[in-house]
Design an enzyme around this catalytic site. Structure first.
Site, PDB file in Angstrom:
ATOM      1  N   TYR A 272      44.775  32.260  53.241  1.00  9.71           N
ATOM      2  CA  TYR A 272      45.946  32.048  52.401  1.00  9.71           C
ATOM      3  C   TYR A 272      47.110  31.332  53.067  1.00  9.71           C
ATOM      4  O   TYR A 272      47.457  31.619  54.203  1.00  9.71           O
ATOM      5  CB  TYR A 272      46.461  33.395  51.884  1.00  9.71           C
TER       6      TYR A 272
ATOM      7  N   LYS B 149      36.729  46.931  41.672  1.00 17.39           N
ATOM      8  CA  LYS B 149      36.102  45.642  41.383  1.00 17.39           C
ATOM      9  C   LYS B 149      35.322  45.172  42.595  1.00 17.39           C
ATOM     10  O   LYS B 149      35.797  45.281  43.724  1.00 17.39           O
ATOM     11  CB  LYS B 149      37.141  44.580  40.992  1.00 17.39           C
TER      12      LYS B 149
ATOM     13  N   LYS C 172      33.085  41.924  44.343  1.00 14.66           N
ATOM     14  CA  LYS C 172      32.817  40.490  44.303  1.00 14.66           C
ATOM     15  C   LYS C 172      31.306  40.269  44.376  1.00 14.66           C
ATOM     16  O   LYS C 172      30.633  40.859  45.233  1.00 14.66           O
ATOM     17  CB  LYS C 172      33.490  39.797  45.503  1.00 14.66           C
TER      18      LYS C 172
ATOM     19  N   ASP D 141      33.196  40.334  39.809  1.00 15.59           N
ATOM     20  CA  ASP D 141      33.872  39.023  39.831  1.00 15.59           C
ATOM     21  C   ASP D 141      32.985  38.010  40.554  1.00 15.59           C
ATOM     22  O   ASP D 141      32.669  38.180  41.727  1.00 15.59           O
ATOM     23  CB  ASP D 141      35.217  39.154  40.557  1.00 15.59           C
TER      24      ASP D 141
ATOM     25  N   ASN E 224      33.698  34.647  40.755  1.00 13.26           N
ATOM     26  CA  ASN E 224      34.448  33.497  41.303  1.00 13.26           C
ATOM     27  C   ASN E 224      33.810  32.130  41.036  1.00 13.26           C
ATOM     28  O   ASN E 224      33.675  31.312  41.959  1.00 13.26           O
ATOM     29  CB  ASN E 224      34.662  33.671  42.808  1.00 13.26           C
TER      30      ASN E 224
ATOM     31  N   GLU F 246      33.721  38.736  35.698  1.00 11.50           N
ATOM     32  CA  GLU F 246      34.842  37.799  35.748  1.00 11.50           C
ATOM     33  C   GLU F 246      34.390  36.435  36.247  1.00 11.50           C
ATOM     34  O   GLU F 246      33.589  36.355  37.182  1.00 11.50           O
ATOM     35  CB  GLU F 246      35.859  38.409  36.715  1.00 11.50           C
TER      36      GLU F 246
ATOM     37  N   HIS G 137      45.402  39.399  36.803  1.00  6.64           N
ATOM     38  CA  HIS G 137      44.815  39.025  38.062  1.00  6.64           C
ATOM     39  C   HIS G 137      45.886  39.197  39.139  1.00  6.64           C
ATOM     40  O   HIS G 137      47.034  38.847  38.941  1.00  6.64           O
ATOM     41  CB  HIS G 137      44.390  37.551  37.934  1.00  6.64           C
ATOM     42  N   ALA G 138      45.509  39.778  40.284  1.00  7.70           N
ATOM     43  CA  ALA G 138      46.470  39.881  41.390  1.00  7.70           C
ATOM     44  C   ALA G 138      45.742  39.672  42.713  1.00  7.70           C
ATOM     45  O   ALA G 138      44.556  39.362  42.734  1.00  7.70           O
ATOM     46  CB  ALA G 138      47.205  41.209  41.345  1.00  7.70           C
ATOM     47  N   GLY G 139      46.458  39.837  43.819  1.00  8.90           N
ATOM     48  CA  GLY G 139      45.886  39.535  45.134  1.00  8.90           C
ATOM     49  C   GLY G 139      46.612  38.340  45.718  1.00  8.90           C
ATOM     50  O   GLY G 139      47.800  38.154  45.461  1.00  8.90           O
TER      51      GLY G 139
ATOM     52  N   GLU H  99      45.177  44.455  38.456  1.00  9.36           N
ATOM     53  CA  GLU H  99      44.484  44.379  39.745  1.00  9.36           C
ATOM     54  C   GLU H  99      45.427  44.688  40.904  1.00  9.36           C
ATOM     55  O   GLU H  99      46.614  44.376  40.855  1.00  9.36           O
ATOM     56  CB  GLU H  99      43.899  42.969  39.937  1.00  9.36           C
TER      57      GLU H  99
END
Lengths: 405, 405
Positions: free
Chosen positions: B10, B196, B198, B226, B228, B252, B317-319, B348
């Site tokens: 990030y 959740k 991935k 999810d 992605n 998702e 959606h968060a993160g 989230e």
């Protein structure tokens, strides 16, 4: 009603890939904007550059699908797209340069490189990600193999007659009625039979302008309209009901380019996934490819093949800076090797900014004549590049000095 | 199958609007990327900056719809979007800073500013362009006026109990089974009831990991998945048929975020026009708003209201960097003033990077507790900004030096 593109002043991101080949061969790629924003696209080109620098052209085109995916599915850059907006425009510029380089190395114009290419190699340039529910690699191969039949005759025909074009040069918004009449008269004299008019700013104005053009061209010639995303869906319906009497063949971009369900007839799309859905939803009656907004030849190939599968005629979008130069290659290839049809098909033509290109388009009898110089017709004249380079070119220096005073 | 987001690291574009107010009040806005690409977003922020510089906050929020349109429909910059990708991320960062500034000036957290705002003023912040076929200004006003009933009780309830959250922190791809078990055990101990996971890199791996989690949390607790954007449509169908036995509440982003017709259940969208169509097509069972990808509070308001009209639960959606901090304001407002329901709704939560924020989220009993500090919780700690600034911050200096060696 809100207007879009009120003050366009074209600028372009121009990518030159230099090589260490003895012949000094260079690949030139381009994507343009309406003015501001090119600096953002250039920034994205720089972020993508490491995928190209110090690579061997053979390795790139030898696994072109892999290379396409590297550019479009970069694990981090994907976030700021994916495959849309700034990064996709930058991807187009870079890939356009790669195609120019490849075609120059092969000593062929891009359309001829594609026409002569073995179907398996053609298919290996395409990323089928997200479209396999509509077009698989096998489907694509089958279409291309069927396209081999009669190919030579169609190539001869193109070389002799060219690909049918339509003109958007007569009826931009903001032209006075006199200018409009004068340009229309000249276009008719030059042999044009298909005309596009920009609409959407003022309904009364549109009615008057469409009336003038329809009167001048008569009932038989073709008229198209382009609203450049100006309307909401209910507004588009109301507006078009008033313009229907002028019998437009299509109405282009009535609303947001993201509005798949709200769309009618024809639309500029930002990637193959949007095109796929418009075809699935049977929302398209004509399909407009774009050589600077989609991911270059690679992504346009997938769209041409999907259009063939759904039997929707392709009518490329052109204009801007260099769009005509590039897109002629794609549509000529499409006729020779994919669609094999000219029914309801034509390629947009706008008569500006060709003077900056080393190999400008050649229009004869309202048709695009196939280019013969090697490459993608993307190379600009050295002098033009020098003059218009930001911020040190002569043109910019004057503009910036004027701003300071 | 192609993986997406393989190497996220990030980074964020952080916009600070300084004012000449005596109290030295500043507005902070943020949007993040997965690493590379932030320099492109920053370039776009600079291209938008002239819309904000030397303006009066009163004039901006006094005609917030007009200001939103200025940013998103700039006649030239529209071309490199519109309202998607890099320019829209930049728009979000700038507008998030404006909202932070406005809320600080009013001395309220953004959720409370919105809750206390008269419905007419709220509606005047929204650009209805391209969505009037689904939601008009009058529709929006009616929804907000109905939402006044019971508002005080719901605000009290939020302040006491918070907004239900789910955790994505246990089951990222790449975690070992041991790590997964350990994190899951700790989360259960901390009171989490919704999880959740991935998925999408390897089917056998997914089956094993989902089995572990479902065994640990038991049959009653909620599991989401999810992917992605990893799959094509046929691949998604096949894959999910194998994972269905673990009873996920949703799957998702099974495929391209541009694929409206291919989408199932829940999707991150890049603007209100895409959300509108997913709602029209009845393709959504849950709706995920995003405080850094959509055009800030303004555009999220329009999506919350459309969701209410279609009675689709919103699960933000968060993160990322700061998404949790921002989006809690929107969902708490949504409950108090719009949806008035918690059924099938949750926000989230990801437990990273909160340490950089001056007003980090507070989670209690697996719920977001409403923030009390004025602003949009977007302000970062001075120390964090200094350390991570590119290229002169301490962290970057070390990284860049290591690269050179």
């Amino acid at each position: 009603m809100v207007s879009a593109h009120t003050d366009p002043d074209y600028s372009a991101a121009y990518v030159v890939i230099e090589t260490d080949a003895e012949d000094g061969i260079k690949g030139c790629g381009i994507t343009f904007t309406l003015g501001k924003g090119t600096e953002v696209v250039v920034c994205a080109v720089n972020a993508l550059a490491h995928h190209v620098l110090n690579k061997d052209l053979k390795d790139i085109v030898g696994d072109f699908r892999g290379f396409y995916r590297q550019l479009t599915s970069d694990g981090q850059l994907r976030w700021i797209g994916p495959e849309k907006g700034v990064v996709h425009l930058a991807t187009a510029a870079v890939l356009n340069a790669v195609w120019d380089l490849w075609a120059k190395q092969e000593g062929k114009p891009v359309w001829k490189l594609l026409v002569d290419m073995d179907p398996r190699t053609l298919v290996s340039c395409i990323d089928f990600r997200y479209i396999t529910d509509v077009l698989t690699e096998e489907d694509a191969l089958e279409i291309l193999q069927k396209g081999q039949v009669g190919k030579k005759e169609r190539e001869k025909q193109m070389l002799a007659q060219g690909y049918p074009a339509y003109t958007t040069s007569c009826a931009w918004l903001g032209y006075s009625d006199d200018t409009l009449k004068q340009l229309c008269a000249q276009a008719l004299k030059d042999g044009w039979t298909r005309f596009k008019v920009k609409v959407g700013a003022d309904l009364q104005d549109d009615v008057r302008r469409c009336q003038i053009i329809r009167d001048m061209i008569g009932p038989e010639k073709t008229l198209m309209m382009d609203a450049n995303q100006r309307w909401d869906v209910p507004e588009a319906v109301e507006w078009m009901s008033k313009l229907a009497k002028f019998k437009p063949l299509w109405i282009e971009e009535p609303t947001s380019p993201d509005d798949i369900l709200g769309h009618a007839a024809i639309s500029k799309c930002h990637n193959r996934v949007i095109f796929k859905q418009l075809l699935q939803a049977k929302a398209l009656q004509f399909l407009q490819i774009d050589s600077c907004r989609l991911g270059s030849v690679n992504e346009n190939l997938s769209v041409l093949l999907m259009a063939k599968k759904f039997e929707i005629p392709v009518c490329p979008h052109a204009g801007g800076v260099g769009l005509c130069e590039l897109v002629q290659h794609l549509i000529i290839f499409d006729y020779i090797s994919v669609s094999a049809s000219l029914k309801n098909r034509m390629c947009e033509y706008v008569d500006h900014l060709h003077e900056h290109f080393k190999y400008p388009v050649m229009i004869q009898r309202a048709s695009y004549m196939p280019p013969k110089d090697p490459g993608y017709s993307t190379e600009m004249k050295e002098e033009s590049v020098k003059k218009h380079q930001y911020p040190d070119g002569e043109v910019w220096k004057k503009l910036l000095a004027a701003q300071e005073n």
